[in-house]
Motif scaffolding. Structure first.
Motif, mmCIF file in Angstrom:
data_model
loop_
_atom_site.group_PDB
_atom_site.id
_atom_site.type_symbol
_atom_site.label_atom_id
_atom_site.label_comp_id
_atom_site.label_asym_id
_atom_site.label_seq_id
_atom_site.Cartn_x
_atom_site.Cartn_y
_atom_site.Cartn_z
ATOM 1 N N PHE A 60 7.911 75.839 81.061
ATOM 2 C CA PHE A 60 7.725 77.139 80.416
ATOM 3 C C PHE A 60 8.426 78.225 81.215
ATOM 4 N N TYR A 68 9.271 80.777 76.523
ATOM 5 C CA TYR A 68 10.282 79.790 76.149
ATOM 6 C C TYR A 68 9.758 78.435 76.609
ATOM 7 N N VAL A 69 9.808 77.462 75.724
ATOM 8 C CA VAL A 69 9.238 76.147 75.993
ATOM 9 C C VAL A 69 10.364 75.119 76.036
ATOM 10 N N PHE A 70 10.297 74.243 77.041
ATOM 11 C CA PHE A 70 11.298 73.195 77.211
ATOM 12 C C PHE A 70 10.581 71.854 77.346
ATOM 13 N N THR A 86 9.189 72.308 70.432
ATOM 14 C CA THR A 86 9.433 73.404 71.380
ATOM 15 C C THR A 86 10.342 74.463 70.770
ATOM 16 N N LYS A 87 11.211 74.050 69.872
ATOM 17 C CA LYS A 87 12.078 75.012 69.185
ATOM 18 C C LYS A 87 11.244 75.966 68.311
ATOM 19 N N TYR A 89 8.106 76.942 68.936
ATOM 20 C CA TYR A 89 7.276 77.830 69.752
ATOM 21 C C TYR A 89 8.050 78.684 70.748
ATOM 22 N N SER A 90 9.291 78.339 71.028
ATOM 23 C CA SER A 90 10.078 79.125 71.976
ATOM 24 C C SER A 90 10.439 80.487 71.402
ATOM 25 N N ASN A 91 10.609 81.444 72.307
ATOM 26 C CA ASN A 91 11.032 82.792 71.943
ATOM 27 C C ASN A 91 9.976 83.506 71.079
ATOM 28 N N ILE A 129 0.941 74.035 74.971
ATOM 29 C CA ILE A 129 1.663 75.279 74.690
ATOM 30 C C ILE A 129 0.674 76.439 74.552
#
Length: 138
Positions: A60, A68-70, A86-87, A89-91, A129
């Motif tokens: 994170f 941003y989640v990876f 993750t795409k 939840y990111s940004n 997350i």
């Protein structure tokens, strides 16, 4: 909040169009292979997601009030699928992640396409997350 819902809906539409197991698995494997170019720095004991059959790490980054989640996995299939999650939840702002009522964890299409263990992996990812988003609220 709307962008989070839109991202999730787009992902579910993609999965719906790939709803034959063999086609979906081939897509996820191809996606996993494309993003499997190096091992990220967040691979350590602290970031491993417990409860998953394969090894899965979540990283994170909190920047400009957004999360941003990876993800990284030793399974190419899980790598591809975790990338899709993750795409979504990111940004996003932490409050939006916490307030989002996801349909990923109980979606009937996903339970048809994935085994019980892989469906549980989805729940583990989503819980982690949300836990991280809570940390950034405080």
């Amino acid at each position: 909040m709307k962008t989070l819902l839109k991202k999730e809906q787009r992902t579910l539409i993609l999965l719906y169009y790939l709803k034959k197991k063999k086609i979906l698995y081939n897509y996820l494997i191809t996606l996993g292979n494309k993003i499997n170019f190096y091992k990220p720095k967040f691979i350590n004991k602290k970031n491993i997601l417990n409860g998953c059959k394969s090894h899965l790490w979540l990283g994170f980054l909190y920047k400009k009030r957004k999360i941003y989640v990876f993800s990284y996995s030793n399974s190419i299939l899980i790598m591809g699928f975790s990338f899709l999650i993750t795409k979504i939840y990111s940004n996003n702002f932490p409050i939006d992640i916490i307030n989002h009522k996801t349909s990923l964890s109980y979606n009937s299409l996903l339970s048809e396409l994935f085994s019980y263990n892989r469906t549980n992996t989805i729940k583990f990812i989503l819980n982690k997350i949300k836990q991280e988003a809570l940390k950034y609220l405080i």
